[in-house]
Write an enzyme that holds these catalytic residues in place. Structure first.
Site, PDB file in Angstrom:
ATOM      1  N   LYS A   1       0.825  -1.202   0.000  1.00  0.00           N
ATOM      2  CA  LYS A   1       0.000   0.000   0.000  1.00  0.00           C
ATOM      3  C   LYS A   1       0.856   1.246   0.000  1.00  0.00           C
ATOM      4  CE  LYS A   1      -1.058   0.687   4.916  1.00  0.00           C
ATOM      5  NZ  LYS A   1      -2.153   0.919   5.852  1.00  0.00           N
TER       6      LYS A   1
ATOM      7  N   SER B   1      -9.296   4.864 -14.222  1.00  0.00           N
ATOM      8  CA  SER B   1      -8.092   4.301 -13.626  1.00  0.00           C
ATOM      9  C   SER B   1      -7.529   5.278 -12.612  1.00  0.00           C
ATOM     10  CB  SER B   1      -7.031   4.012 -14.672  1.00  0.00           C
ATOM     11  OG  SER B   1      -6.678   5.229 -15.302  1.00  0.00           O
TER      12      SER B   1
ATOM     13  N   TYR C   1      -7.746   0.398 -11.562  1.00  0.00           N
ATOM     14  CA  TYR C   1      -6.472  -0.203 -11.960  1.00  0.00           C
ATOM     15  C   TYR C   1      -5.439   0.893 -12.165  1.00  0.00           C
ATOM     16  CZ  TYR C   1      -7.906   1.201 -16.637  1.00  0.00           C
ATOM     17  OH  TYR C   1      -8.311   1.940 -17.714  1.00  0.00           O
TER      18      TYR C   1
END
Length: 117
Positions: free
Chosen positions: A9, A25, A58
């Site tokens: 992360k 995205s 994504y």
């Protein structure tokens, strides 16, 4: 059986752009992608600390060293420039793998730059 485990992360990065008229995205500085082990087109969860919004999208590779964090397309409605977000990637692994796996957690500075240790 497999379990879905935190892989990596980017903790508390700042949104630098929000581009509504773009194919969806999130664009991420390539330096940050490398540090977190993120790949282009990899699925990520984005959590907005400012408003509680959560989304799945994504990754698109952003200019290296730019600090860019840009929500594109419909995701641009979920954050404003300056919002603080957490970008999370998960991986599927066996329970045995998951017990010993250590996720990568990156803590960039206030300008989305990697902190030198």
């Amino acid at each position: 059986m497999f379990v879905n485990v935190l892989k990596s992360k980017l903790h508390r990065v700042k949104v630098t752009q929000a581009e509504l008229n773009y194919v969806g995205s999130i664009t991420i500085d390539e330096d940050l992608m490398d540090a977190a082990g993120l790949m282009e087109n990899e699925q990520v969860h984005v959590v907005n600390n400012n408003n509680g919004e959560r989304l799945i999208t994504y990754v698109i590779k952003g200019e290296r060293g730019s600090g860019i964090i840009c929500l594109n397309g419909a995701a641009a409605r979920r954050a404003q420039v300056g919002d603080i977000v957490i970008i999370i990637a998960y991986a599927m692994m066996t329970p045995d793998e998951a017990r010993t796996f250590k996720p990568t957690v990156v803590f960039p500075d206030d300008n989305n730059r990697l902190v030198k240790e």
